[in-house]
Design a protein around this motif. Sequence first.
Motif, PDB file in Angstrom:
ATOM      1  N   LYS A   3      35.785  37.127  34.069  1.00 27.86           N
ATOM      2  CA  LYS A   3      37.107  37.000  34.683  1.00 27.86           C
ATOM      3  C   LYS A   3      38.059  36.295  33.729  1.00 27.86           C
ATOM      4  N   ILE A   4      39.265  36.821  33.610  1.00 29.38           N
ATOM      5  CA  ILE A   4      40.327  36.122  32.903  1.00 29.38           C
ATOM      6  C   ILE A   4      40.931  35.121  33.877  1.00 29.38           C
ATOM      7  N   VAL A   5      40.779  33.831  33.579  1.00 26.19           N
ATOM      8  CA  VAL A   5      41.216  32.792  34.505  1.00 26.19           C
ATOM      9  C   VAL A   5      42.514  32.125  34.068  1.00 26.19           C
ATOM     10  N   ARG A  32      51.936  20.435  25.092  1.00 30.62           N
ATOM     11  CA  ARG A  32      50.922  19.573  25.711  1.00 30.62           C
ATOM     12  C   ARG A  32      50.617  20.017  27.147  1.00 30.62           C
ATOM     13  N   GLU A  33      51.641  20.470  27.858  1.00 35.69           N
ATOM     14  CA  GLU A  33      51.421  20.946  29.223  1.00 35.69           C
ATOM     15  C   GLU A  33      50.536  22.188  29.221  1.00 35.69           C
ATOM     16  N   ILE A  34      50.752  23.087  28.277  1.00 35.45           N
ATOM     17  CA  ILE A  34      49.855  24.242  28.161  1.00 35.45           C
ATOM     18  C   ILE A  34      48.426  23.764  27.922  1.00 35.45           C
ATOM     19  N   GLY A  35      48.278  22.772  27.049  1.00 38.97           N
ATOM     20  CA  GLY A  35      46.945  22.237  26.804  1.00 38.97           C
ATOM     21  C   GLY A  35      46.317  21.656  28.060  1.00 38.97           C
ATOM     22  N   ARG A  36      47.088  20.902  28.819  1.00 44.20           N
ATOM     23  CA  ARG A  36      46.544  20.314  30.055  1.00 44.20           C
ATOM     24  C   ARG A  36      46.096  21.407  31.028  1.00 44.20           C
ATOM     25  N   ARG A  37      46.898  22.430  31.155  1.00 42.33           N
ATOM     26  CA  ARG A  37      46.553  23.500  32.089  1.00 42.33           C
ATOM     27  C   ARG A  37      45.308  24.266  31.642  1.00 42.33           C
ATOM     28  N   ILE A  38      45.169  24.493  30.351  1.00 42.49           N
ATOM     29  CA  ILE A  38      43.979  25.197  29.869  1.00 42.49           C
ATOM     30  C   ILE A  38      42.734  24.337  30.056  1.00 42.49           C
ATOM     31  N   ARG A  39      42.822  23.065  29.721  1.00 47.61           N
ATOM     32  CA  ARG A  39      41.650  22.199  29.877  1.00 47.61           C
ATOM     33  C   ARG A  39      41.243  22.095  31.343  1.00 47.61           C
ATOM     34  N   ALA A  40      42.211  22.114  32.240  1.00 51.72           N
ATOM     35  CA  ALA A  40      41.891  22.052  33.670  1.00 51.72           C
ATOM     36  C   ALA A  40      41.136  23.288  34.135  1.00 51.72           C
ATOM     37  N   LEU A  41      41.329  24.415  33.457  1.00 53.20           N
ATOM     38  CA  LEU A  41      40.623  25.651  33.816  1.00 53.20           C
ATOM     39  C   LEU A  41      39.180  25.647  33.320  1.00 53.20           C
ATOM     40  N   ASP A  42      38.876  24.815  32.310  1.00 49.86           N
ATOM     41  CA  ASP A  42      37.515  24.652  31.787  1.00 49.86           C
ATOM     42  C   ASP A  42      36.858  26.002  31.477  1.00 49.86           C
ATOM     43  N   PRO A  43      37.463  26.802  30.568  1.00 48.20           N
ATOM     44  CA  PRO A  43      36.924  28.142  30.307  1.00 48.20           C
ATOM     45  C   PRO A  43      35.602  28.114  29.549  1.00 48.20           C
ATOM     46  N   ASP A  44      34.853  29.200  29.697  1.00 47.85           N
ATOM     47  CA  ASP A  44      33.647  29.404  28.894  1.00 47.85           C
ATOM     48  C   ASP A  44      33.995  29.905  27.503  1.00 47.85           C
ATOM     49  N   PRO A 167      28.801  41.641  31.860  1.00 46.61           N
ATOM     50  CA  PRO A 167      27.842  41.141  32.845  1.00 46.61           C
ATOM     51  C   PRO A 167      27.571  39.640  32.750  1.00 46.61           C
ATOM     52  N   ASP A 168      28.125  38.960  31.728  1.00 46.27           N
ATOM     53  CA  ASP A 168      27.755  37.551  31.543  1.00 46.27           C
ATOM     54  C   ASP A 168      28.539  36.598  32.443  1.00 46.27           C
ATOM     55  N   GLY A 169      29.559  37.127  33.140  1.00 50.29           N
ATOM     56  CA  GLY A 169      30.298  36.299  34.072  1.00 50.29           C
ATOM     57  C   GLY A 169      31.160  35.228  33.426  1.00 50.29           C
ATOM     58  N   ALA A 170      31.549  35.414  32.169  1.00 48.84           N
ATOM     59  CA  ALA A 170      32.316  34.390  31.462  1.00 48.84           C
ATOM     60  C   ALA A 170      33.701  34.211  32.062  1.00 48.84           C
ATOM     61  N   ARG A 171      34.113  32.955  32.138  1.00 49.71           N
ATOM     62  CA  ARG A 171      35.471  32.603  32.542  1.00 49.71           C
ATOM     63  C   ARG A 171      36.291  32.461  31.261  1.00 49.71           C
ATOM     64  N   VAL A 172      37.273  33.332  31.084  1.00 51.02           N
ATOM     65  CA  VAL A 172      37.972  33.478  29.812  1.00 51.02           C
ATOM     66  C   VAL A 172      39.433  33.074  29.970  1.00 51.02           C
TER      67      VAL A 172
END
Length: 269
Positions: A3-5, A32-44, A167-172
Amino acid sequence: MGKIVGAFAMSHQLGSPAGVEEQSERVFQGMREIGRRIRALDPDVLVIITSDHLSNFSLTTPAPFAVGTAAAFHPLGDMGLPRDPVPGAPGFAEGLLAFAQERGVAIDRADPIQPDHGVMIPLGIVDPERRFPAVPLYVNTVFYPEPRPADCRRLGELVRDYVTQSPDGARVVLLAGGGLSHWVGTPQEGAVNAPWDRAFLADMLAGDLDALAARDNATILDVAGNGGLEVNAWIVLAAAVPGARGECLFYEAMPTWATGMAGVEMRLG
């Protein structure tokens, strides 16, 4: 299924705040706000869609699109950027290559590479601790013929299909880097076409893929500069999240940085 998160884009330039302190602060805070939002999503996986600046490709290897497949990347260190290694996601990257080959889309393997500021400025802001495995996805903006906006739309659609069918279910999370209008190494260097930038941003924020893909490189070169071709990475991003509408987190026309500086998040449903 993967999933693209998250889907974000930002200019990958930085400069001195001297004389443009207020503009610089708005840009820095937006990044920095973009960085905060991406880190909050904790992608694989963090896929960085960007351009190379004559650091890793040459006239003998002018790939229209390329993907970094290494288990770790050692940055070039241009612009004084840190050179500590970046973890890669070779399984994801190799899977994307195989998926593209099956569908007749030409993506080259980029290994070894030393990512330059096109990767490292966005990455350094959003993931300074190197928490997230990163995959550089390069869009050629230097060697003729560059991929057209329509080709970039197709690449974005391919990325979307690959992630959602994986099939790996990665959060991207996708992060496009580059643009907006700027001229590099030409007599116009330092110019910024703010009206063009705002028109491009309007199409981007509206998720108007038809308008984005209908652009042509010759016109972009003429009115937004050779550096303006980097908006093709933004078109890849928009095509990967069709139907998404965007939020502009910053825009500043900054001739002292020789760039129209912008950052957006594409809101996913």
